[in-house]
Design a protein around this motif. Structure first.
Motif, mmCIF file in Angstrom:
data_model
loop_
_atom_site.group_PDB
_atom_site.id
_atom_site.type_symbol
_atom_site.label_atom_id
_atom_site.label_comp_id
_atom_site.label_asym_id
_atom_site.label_seq_id
_atom_site.Cartn_x
_atom_site.Cartn_y
_atom_site.Cartn_z
ATOM 1 N N GLY A 94 0.807 -1.221 0.000
ATOM 2 C CA GLY A 94 0.000 0.000 0.000
ATOM 3 C C GLY A 94 0.840 1.272 0.000
ATOM 4 O O GLY A 94 0.287 2.371 0.014
ATOM 5 N N TRP A 127 1.351 7.727 -5.213
ATOM 6 C CA TRP A 127 0.904 6.346 -5.391
ATOM 7 C C TRP A 127 0.616 6.057 -6.861
ATOM 8 O O TRP A 127 0.223 6.964 -7.611
ATOM 9 N N ASN A 167 -4.124 0.117 -4.679
ATOM 10 C CA ASN A 167 -3.901 1.563 -4.521
ATOM 11 C C ASN A 167 -4.687 2.419 -5.511
ATOM 12 O O ASN A 167 -4.420 3.619 -5.629
ATOM 13 N N ARG A 170 -6.109 5.755 -4.225
ATOM 14 C CA ARG A 170 -5.232 6.799 -3.672
ATOM 15 C C ARG A 170 -4.125 7.200 -4.653
ATOM 16 O O ARG A 170 -3.283 8.035 -4.323
ATOM 17 N N ALA A 171 -4.156 6.606 -5.857
ATOM 18 C CA ALA A 171 -3.054 6.842 -6.804
ATOM 19 C C ALA A 171 -3.175 8.180 -7.527
ATOM 20 O O ALA A 171 -4.269 8.701 -7.721
ATOM 21 N N VAL A 212 -3.514 -2.300 0.981
ATOM 22 C CA VAL A 212 -3.320 -1.940 -0.435
ATOM 23 C C VAL A 212 -4.603 -1.355 -1.049
ATOM 24 O O VAL A 212 -4.585 -0.835 -2.158
#
Ligand SMILES: Cc1cc2nc3c(=O)[nH]c(=O)nc-3n(C[C@H](O)[C@H](O)[C@H](O)COP(=O)(O)OP(=O)(O)OC[C@H]3O[C@@H](n4cnc5c(N)ncnc54)[C@H](O)[C@@H]3O)c2cc1C
Length: 385
Positions: A94, A127, A167, A170-171, A212
């Motif tokens: 993560g 991310w 992810n 949040r990427a 993650v």
């Protein structure tokens, strides 16, 4: 090639980073969305800068004498990831950084795309995601349905959805595999910015490696410029899905190492929690210990071979099959040996038990790895001799 002595020092440094991940692993397991709050920790900073080549501003993750290691080779990654997963596999997965996408970028991207990708991590923790799987297409990756329809000016319009994407929610950017036409070379890879209109991501509720934050991504008329087609300087046969397939071999020792790290963590934990074992249990533990050693050797051998020849990818398939099975078995044995209440009394073990079951699916299930092995065997790449 890293020498065994240097590899040992490298591992010790990575073990210390893993220890830090362990400190907040259980907390993140409970509340995965809190992970970005830890992004200023030195351990996450180090993972954020893993796999950035020096020519793009990368700094070494470990320096031993005059040797600098960036996590760019399979053997460095296999050794590092095992130790980071020993600490906490979920938090490692993560964490910010180039991660799986970095391997594909390193192999297929042109220098402008590399600059764009790597420069993010240099500014701040960032991310990334790697989006291949879809709600109804996982193992059968060549049958994906996400479509990138070409416009006359070379740009594309992306529509479709991806599932189980690490992810994803949040990427800042990631790689999306999509069909540009119905030919075998039609699957292309696109470098997508998540801030653009038409991108949406929602987290999924999962049991294992919760940190993650596996996500469901949707693309609705998302506009992609021509320069976002990964490896557009390469021939169609060398980029797209077929080009990426070669790079999957480079990822696999790392995925196998994740499972091995969790298996070793559960094994060591069991030995600290219980001193006396009956004869049958002692025998079982001896076998597990031998398998941990053998699996480590296999993964490292595979990593070193793949570093010189990606055609040896089948070795990593073998390592992944062994390691994911071992992680499941060790966590089960530990739970059995620590008694009926062990899942409640040992939160770490509870977590490792759940995490271990995720590795079976990551980067190809055991059945798919066996298909790889069989193909290597019938084409003569692998032999019993
Ligand atoms: C923790 C975790 C992280 C993940 N991260 C990502 C990510 O970041 N990006 C991403 O794109 N995907 C990711 N995935 C998805 C993962 O790649 C898929 O789960 C995997 O490819 C399997 O696909 P599926 O779940 O659709 O199962 P299916 O493909 O439907 O398989 C179901 C079962 O059928 C078997 N099977 C399927 N085809 C065959 C065959 N030809 N021969 C024999 N048996 C077969 C499989 O072995 C399996 O047992 C992640 C998954 C997990 C669990």
């Amino acid at each position: 090639m890293i020498t065994p002595e240097k590899l040992q020092i490298f591992e010790q440094e990575m073990r210390a980073v893993g220890e830090d991940l362990r400190e907040f692993g259980l907390l993140i397991d409970e509340c995965p969305d809190k992970l970005p709050l830890y992004s200023e920790r030195p351990s996450l900073h180090l993972i954020n800068r893993m796999m950035i080549p020096p020519e793009f501003g990368g700094e070494p993750i470990v320096t031993i004498g005059s040797e600098k290691y960036y996590g760019l080779s399979c053997i460095e990654r296999a050794a590092a990831i095992e130790q980071l997963a020993y600490g906490d596999a979920g938090v490692f997965l993560g964490s910010p950084g180039a991660s799986m996408s970095g391997i594909i970028i390193n192999e297929l991207a042109d220098s402008q795309q590399k600059e764009r990708f790597y420069s993010r991590f240099l500014k701040a923790p960032s991310w990334t995601f790697f989006a291949l799987s879809e709600p109804s297409k996982g193992s059968d990756a060549t049958a994906i349905q996400t479509k990138a329809l070409p416009n006359l000016d070379g740009s594309f319009i992306l529509n479709g959805e991806k599932y189980f994407i690490g992810n994803g929610c949040r990427a800042d950017m990631g790689l999306v595999f999509a069909q540009t036409n119905q030919t075998p070379l039609g699957i292309q890879v696109f470098l997508v910015d998540t801030s653009v209109a038409g991108f949406n991501a929602v987290p999924l509720d999962t049991m294992g490696v919760r940190a993650v934050q596996l996500s469901h991504l949707t693309f609705a008329n998302l506009h992609i410029k021509e320069e976002q087609v990964l490896g557009k300087h390469l021939s169609r046969a060398k980029r797209g899905f077929w080009g990426a397939l070669q790079t999957f071999h480079r990822m696999r020792p790392g995925v196998a190492a994740l499972a091995l790290g969790v298996a070793q963590a559960a094994y060591n934990y069991l030995l600290t929690q219980r001193r006396n074992f009956n004869t049958l249990e002692k025998h079982q533990l001896e076998q597990l210990e031998l398998r941990l050693i053998m699996t480590r050797s296999l993964i490292r051998y595979a990593a070193m071979e793949i570093d010189t020849d990606t055609n040896k990818g089948y070795l990593a398939s073998l390592g992944k099959v062994q390691a994911s099975q071992l992680a499941e078995e060790v966590t089960q044995v530990a739970i059995d040996c620590l008694g009926p209440g062990s899942m409640y009394e040992h939160p770490l073990l509870n977590k490792w038990y759940r995490d271990a079951r995720a590795f079976e699916f990551m980067e190809g299930t055991t059945n798919i790895q066996k298909v790889n092995l069989f193909q290597a065997y019938i084409t003569g790449k692998m032999s019993y001799a």
